[in-house]
Design a protein around this motif. Structure first.
Motif, PDB file in Angstrom:
ATOM      1  N   LYS A  97       0.803  -1.218   0.000  1.00 16.20           N
ATOM      2  CA  LYS A  97       0.000   0.000   0.000  1.00 16.20           C
ATOM      3  C   LYS A  97       0.839   1.272   0.000  1.00 16.20           C
ATOM      4  CE  LYS A  97      -4.054  -1.947   2.302  1.00 16.20           C
ATOM      5  NZ  LYS A  97      -4.942  -1.864   3.491  1.00 16.20           N
ATOM      6  N   TYR A 101      -0.192   4.981  -1.503  1.00 16.04           N
ATOM      7  CA  TYR A 101      -0.221   6.205  -0.704  1.00 16.04           C
ATOM      8  C   TYR A 101       0.726   7.259  -1.274  1.00 16.04           C
ATOM      9  CZ  TYR A 101      -2.688   3.438   2.822  1.00 16.04           C
ATOM     10  OH  TYR A 101      -3.590   2.658   3.483  1.00 16.04           O
ATOM     11  N   PHE A 104      -0.821   8.781  -4.345  1.00 15.06           N
ATOM     12  CA  PHE A 104      -1.846   9.730  -3.907  1.00 15.06           C
ATOM     13  C   PHE A 104      -1.215  11.039  -3.445  1.00 15.06           C
ATOM     14  CE2 PHE A 104      -5.182  10.599  -0.395  1.00 15.06           C
ATOM     15  CZ  PHE A 104      -5.833  11.518  -1.211  1.00 15.06           C
ATOM     16  N   LEU A 105      -0.111  10.937  -2.712  1.00 11.19           N
ATOM     17  CA  LEU A 105       0.592  12.128  -2.230  1.00 11.19           C
ATOM     18  C   LEU A 105       1.128  12.961  -3.388  1.00 11.19           C
ATOM     19  CD1 LEU A 105       1.899  13.861  -0.018  1.00 11.19           C
ATOM     20  CD2 LEU A 105       3.802  12.229   0.034  1.00 11.19           C
ATOM     21  N   THR A 108      -1.763  14.762  -5.239  1.00 12.05           N
ATOM     22  CA  THR A 108      -2.309  15.940  -4.555  1.00 12.05           C
ATOM     23  C   THR A 108      -1.336  17.116  -4.599  1.00 12.05           C
ATOM     24  OG1 THR A 108      -1.504  14.986  -2.464  1.00 12.05           O
ATOM     25  CG2 THR A 108      -3.814  14.650  -3.016  1.00 12.05           C
ATOM     26  N   LEU A 141      -6.074  17.566   1.673  1.00  9.88           N
ATOM     27  CA  LEU A 141      -5.963  16.246   1.042  1.00  9.88           C
ATOM     28  C   LEU A 141      -4.506  15.791   0.981  1.00  9.88           C
ATOM     29  CD1 LEU A 141      -8.494  16.533  -1.934  1.00  9.88           C
ATOM     30  CD2 LEU A 141      -8.733  15.155   0.136  1.00  9.88           C
ATOM     31  N   GLY A 142      -3.609  16.736   0.707  1.00  5.46           N
ATOM     32  CA  GLY A 142      -2.188  16.400   0.719  1.00  5.46           C
ATOM     33  C   GLY A 142      -1.717  15.968   2.092  1.00  5.46           C
ATOM     34  N   ILE A 144      -3.614  14.462   4.326  1.00  3.99           N
ATOM     35  CA  ILE A 144      -4.140  13.104   4.521  1.00  3.99           C
ATOM     36  C   ILE A 144      -3.255  12.080   3.815  1.00  3.99           C
ATOM     37  CG2 ILE A 144      -6.088  11.575   4.021  1.00  3.99           C
ATOM     38  CD1 ILE A 144      -7.910  14.023   4.309  1.00  3.99           C
ATOM     39  N   SER A 145      -2.902  12.370   2.569  1.00  4.20           N
ATOM     40  CA  SER A 145      -2.056  11.439   1.815  1.00  4.20           C
ATOM     41  C   SER A 145      -0.666  11.332   2.434  1.00  4.20           C
ATOM     42  CB  SER A 145      -1.956  11.886   0.358  1.00  4.20           C
ATOM     43  OG  SER A 145      -1.386  13.184   0.261  1.00  4.20           O
ATOM     44  N   SER A 147       0.031  11.731   5.583  1.00  6.67           N
ATOM     45  CA  SER A 147      -0.120  10.973   6.830  1.00  6.67           C
ATOM     46  C   SER A 147      -0.191   9.474   6.549  1.00  6.67           C
ATOM     47  CB  SER A 147      -1.378  11.430   7.569  1.00  6.67           C
ATOM     48  OG  SER A 147      -1.308  12.804   7.885  1.00  6.67           O
ATOM     49  N   LEU A 148      -0.976   9.102   5.542  1.00  2.00           N
ATOM     50  CA  LEU A 148      -1.084   7.687   5.190  1.00  2.00           C
ATOM     51  C   LEU A 148       0.269   7.130   4.745  1.00  2.00           C
ATOM     52  CD1 LEU A 148      -4.464   7.768   3.218  1.00  2.00           C
ATOM     53  CD2 LEU A 148      -4.076   6.766   5.473  1.00  2.00           C
ATOM     54  N   PHE A 149       0.952   7.892   3.899  1.00  2.00           N
ATOM     55  CA  PHE A 149       2.257   7.436   3.413  1.00  2.00           C
ATOM     56  C   PHE A 149       3.272   7.349   4.548  1.00  2.00           C
ATOM     57  CE2 PHE A 149       6.510   8.805   2.033  1.00  2.00           C
ATOM     58  CZ  PHE A 149       6.857   7.703   1.266  1.00  2.00           C
TER      59      PHE A 149
END
Length: 383
Positions: A97, A101, A104-105, A108, A141-142, A144-145, A147-149
């Motif tokens: 994943k 992520y 996605f980063l 954004t 949104l950036g 969030i991405s 943070s996930l990454f």
């Protein structure tokens, strides 16, 4: 005479009509020019809305002006798209994943820079009126991405499990402030959402600093994030508040983000290999541990059997204290010199006591009995 007057009047009316037509045409032309100037000013104003708060107006009012700057912008966006595609492909190949992520980063960040470049006004003129709101939304949104990454890349769930209980409520708060900013034109919401976003990113950056000495892939994370992070704080957060300490421009962010994308793409691959090596080493260590435990269990069992055997000998032959200790040391395969030190006697005395104990336990008779039993076995057992 009357005919001349009539002809003169008709001619005068024609001149008047012609003059009125010319005046009307001039008014139409002026009106069109004024309308065109007004539209041009509005488009220029729209295209500079997202940058005006940073004191860096950019006027992109037509596709032609976009094409003139295509080379400088195309390099960044081309690399961004390439990195996104590579990470999406790796996501399906390796089923990790962290690739998704990171894609996605990058997406954004690219969209955010696309908006701050004023390019959104070229394709979506009506949406460009809300460019500041779009920037704030993309910034959240950036976050969030990122943070996930960061959580997946640094494995923060295992290292600092409490971090999620802090960042998740902050993300919800930033999202709520962004929604309010869409309905209420108050810059305070934008500033608060931006501050919260960068606080969240800095919290994961702190985790990377703490792992810097123990994990090599954390070093790539720190190096990849440190310069873009400070540039983004200076450009988006401090610039929006009227401060500009480093004089950061969009090109600075683009260059730092390109380096970040390439570095972290390699870091993800490096991290996969390091995690694989750690897993192999962990399995080896677990195997050694289990083998050691098994050996210790066998040793303990053997020791227990020896203890029971010695206890039976003591009870059967009524051994005294020195004989018991001597028998125990012999079972532990200690030499006469070591036994002498343990019992505080001489090696010769140990030898004498051993002979007496040998006779007392009737060991010679037991050995002879074993020989007799061995000789009584049929020959076919050994053929």
């Amino acid at each position: 005479m009357v005919a001349q007057i009539t002809a003169s009047n008709l001619k005068s009316e024609e001149y008047t009509t012609l003059a009125l037509q010319q005046i009307e045409e001039v008014n139409i032309i002026d009106t069109k020019k004024a309308l065109a100037d007004k539209i041009s000013n509005q488009e220029s104003k729209v295209s500079t809305t997202s940058i005006a708060r940073y004191g860096k107006p950019k006027i992109i009012s037509s596709p032609e002006s976009f094409n003139t700057d295509l080379f400088s912008k195309g390099f960044f966006y081309g690399i961004s798209v390439m990195v996104i595609i590579i990470n999406i492909i790796c996501l399906f190949i390796f089923s990790d994943k962290v690739y998704g992520y990171f894609a996605f980063l990058v997406a954004t960040i690219t969209t955010l820079i696309f908006t701050t470049d004023g390019l959104i006004s070229v394709f979506f003129k009506s949406i460009a009126l809300h460019s500041t709101r779009i920037e704030t939304t993309l910034l959240v949104l950036g976050t969030i991405s990122a943070s996930l990454f960061s959580s997946k890349f640094l494995n923060s769930k295992e290292v600092y499990p409490r971090l999620r209980s802090i960042t998740i409520p902050l993300l919800y708060l930033a999202g709520m402030l962004t929604v309010l900013f869409w309905f209420i034109d108050n810059p305070t919401f934008m500033t608060a959402a931006s501050i919260i976003s960068f606080v969240i990113i800095l919290s994961y950056f702190t985790v990377g600093i703490k792992l810097f000495k123990t994990k090599n892939y954390a070093k790539f994370y720190i190096v990849g994030f440190i310069i873009p992070l400070f540039f983004n704080i200076d450009y988006f957060l401090l610039g929006g508040m009227g401060f500009n300490f480093f004089g950061t421009e969009a090109n600075h962010i683009k260059i730092s983000v390109v380096i970040q994308m390439l570095l972290l793409t390699y870091a993800i691959v490096y991290r996969m290999q390091e995690i694989k090596d750690e897993s192999i080493l962990r399995h080896i260590e677990m195997k050694i541990f289990l083998e050691r435990q098994d050996a210790m269990s066998r040793d303990n069992l053997a020791q227990m059997m020896r203890d029971v055997y010695l206890e039976n000998l003591i009870m059967q032959y009524d051994l005294d204290g020195i004989e018991i200790k001597l028998l125990q040391y012999i079972s532990e395969d200690k030499s006469n010199e070591k036994i002498a030190k343990k019992l505080s006697i001489t090696p010769n005395e140990v030898e004498e006591i051993t002979k007496d104990l040998y006779n007392k336990l009737e060991i010679s008779e037991a050995i002879k009995e074993d020989h007799r039993m061995l000789e009584a076995q049929p020959d076919y057992l050994y053929n």
